[in-house]
Design a protein around this motif. Sequence first.
Motif, short mmCIF file in Angstrom:
data_model
loop_
_atom_site.label_atom_id
_atom_site.label_comp_id
_atom_site.label_asym_id
_atom_site.label_seq_id
_atom_site.Cartn_x
_atom_site.Cartn_y
_atom_site.Cartn_z
N VAL A 13 0.84 -1.20 0.00
CA VAL A 13 0.00 0.00 0.00
C VAL A 13 0.88 1.25 0.00
O VAL A 13 0.62 2.22 -0.73
CB VAL A 13 -0.94 0.01 1.21
CG1 VAL A 13 -1.64 1.36 1.35
CG2 VAL A 13 -1.97 -1.11 1.09
N ASP A 16 2.36 1.77 -3.45
CA ASP A 16 1.39 2.33 -4.39
C ASP A 16 1.22 3.83 -4.15
O ASP A 16 1.12 4.60 -5.10
CB ASP A 16 0.05 1.62 -4.23
CG ASP A 16 -1.01 2.17 -5.17
OD1 ASP A 16 -0.89 1.99 -6.39
OD2 ASP A 16 -1.97 2.79 -4.68
N LEU A 91 -2.64 -3.12 -6.94
CA LEU A 91 -3.41 -2.05 -6.33
C LEU A 91 -3.47 -0.84 -7.26
O LEU A 91 -2.46 -0.44 -7.84
CB LEU A 91 -2.77 -1.65 -4.99
CG LEU A 91 -3.67 -0.96 -3.98
CD1 LEU A 91 -4.84 -1.85 -3.59
CD2 LEU A 91 -2.86 -0.59 -2.73
N ALA A 93 -4.99 2.30 -6.37
CA ALA A 93 -5.48 3.48 -5.65
C ALA A 93 -4.86 4.77 -6.17
O ALA A 93 -5.56 5.77 -6.40
CB ALA A 93 -5.21 3.32 -4.16
N THR A 147 -13.08 1.94 -7.03
CA THR A 147 -12.59 1.88 -5.65
C THR A 147 -12.82 0.50 -5.07
O THR A 147 -11.96 -0.07 -4.37
CB THR A 147 -13.30 2.94 -4.78
OG1 THR A 147 -13.00 4.24 -5.28
CG2 THR A 147 -12.87 2.84 -3.32
N VAL A 151 -9.17 -1.49 -5.40
CA VAL A 151 -8.59 -1.14 -4.09
C VAL A 151 -9.11 -2.10 -3.02
O VAL A 151 -8.34 -2.87 -2.43
CB VAL A 151 -8.91 0.32 -3.71
CG1 VAL A 151 -8.26 0.65 -2.36
CG2 VAL A 151 -8.44 1.29 -4.78
N ARG A 289 -10.19 7.96 -1.68
CA ARG A 289 -8.94 7.87 -0.90
C ARG A 289 -9.23 7.41 0.53
O ARG A 289 -8.52 6.55 1.08
CB ARG A 289 -8.24 9.23 -0.87
CG ARG A 289 -7.53 9.61 -2.16
CD ARG A 289 -6.55 10.75 -1.87
NE ARG A 289 -5.81 11.13 -3.05
CZ ARG A 289 -6.04 12.23 -3.77
NH1 ARG A 289 -7.04 13.04 -3.42
NH2 ARG A 289 -5.30 12.53 -4.80
N GLY A 292 -10.05 3.84 0.61
CA GLY A 292 -8.82 3.07 0.41
C GLY A 292 -8.00 2.97 1.68
O GLY A 292 -7.46 1.91 2.01
#
Length: 312
Positions: A13, A16, A91, A93, A147, A151, A289, A292
């Motif tokens: 994460v 990303d 991912l 995002a 999303t 994500v 966001r 996520g």
Amino acid sequence: MTAGRAIGLMLGVAADGVLGTPRHGRPASTFAKAARALETRLNSDHPLAGALHASVLAGSAVLLGVLTERVGRRSPVAQAAGTAIATWVVLGAADLAAHGTAMARDLEDGKLPAARHTLASLDPRVADELDTIALSRASVESLAENTSDVVVAPLYWGALAGAPGLLGSRAVSLLRRQARGRSPRYRWFVARLDEAVHLVPTRVAAVLTVTGAPVVGGSAQGAWKAWRRDTIAHPSPNAGRVEAAFAGALEIRVGGRTIYPHGVEELPVLGVGRNPDAGHVTRAVELSRVVGWLAAASSVVLAGLLGLRRRR
């Protein structure tokens, strides 16, 4: 090795967020090319052709994940590294936020051709004739659905199944997009597989949308009501839920007549309130966001708890 998967998810994460999607040899592009190459050999519109297409490609992604997991059994460091790389690869995002921000900026500036071009990278609908309101609506819908797909779903399956879950869930999302231009008979198996894989993640995404709505000045109550009220009439058992939650959180309306390359779909109206504009697209990016971040935190906790349970 109990913490390897959770640490790997955190690192992936973070990668990303800092590095974004790999630019050289993008996995999604490579997978899409492989899907098209196999599709040309399966020119039949029979459901079995769609089943074979999905099975070969999704199975290959899962197999690659299994091999990654086996290498990771040697040490917690290897497991964390393998999970981190797989998470970073699948991912989406950072890319989703970048595309959403670009769409909002273009809509604000009246650059509709640029907004249509950006939308095409997220959604297969025909956007040539869409005006500002229709593009804003399509942008919010695409941000909501993506999303969930790129994500929440990978993180959820990554917490449960490690690299096979990460790669497999992302492969199914790409297959669904790839198959949308084919006949309903060909798409049947891909659609059922996609529904099964995203059955739980879309509901998790809707819950996180309700939870995160107040962070962006949205309505948690509106998100909950729209999710529970409006998705009954939606033809998809999954996509309508998170789209309705986003619409309710932002207090806008989405849905309605949508033109795809394979035909026109009359989708139900989701949410209540005004038609969306560029400002709502910006807020949808912010909400994406937040969802996520919540998905990342909860997936890390879930992976850690499952690891402790296996150790005991």
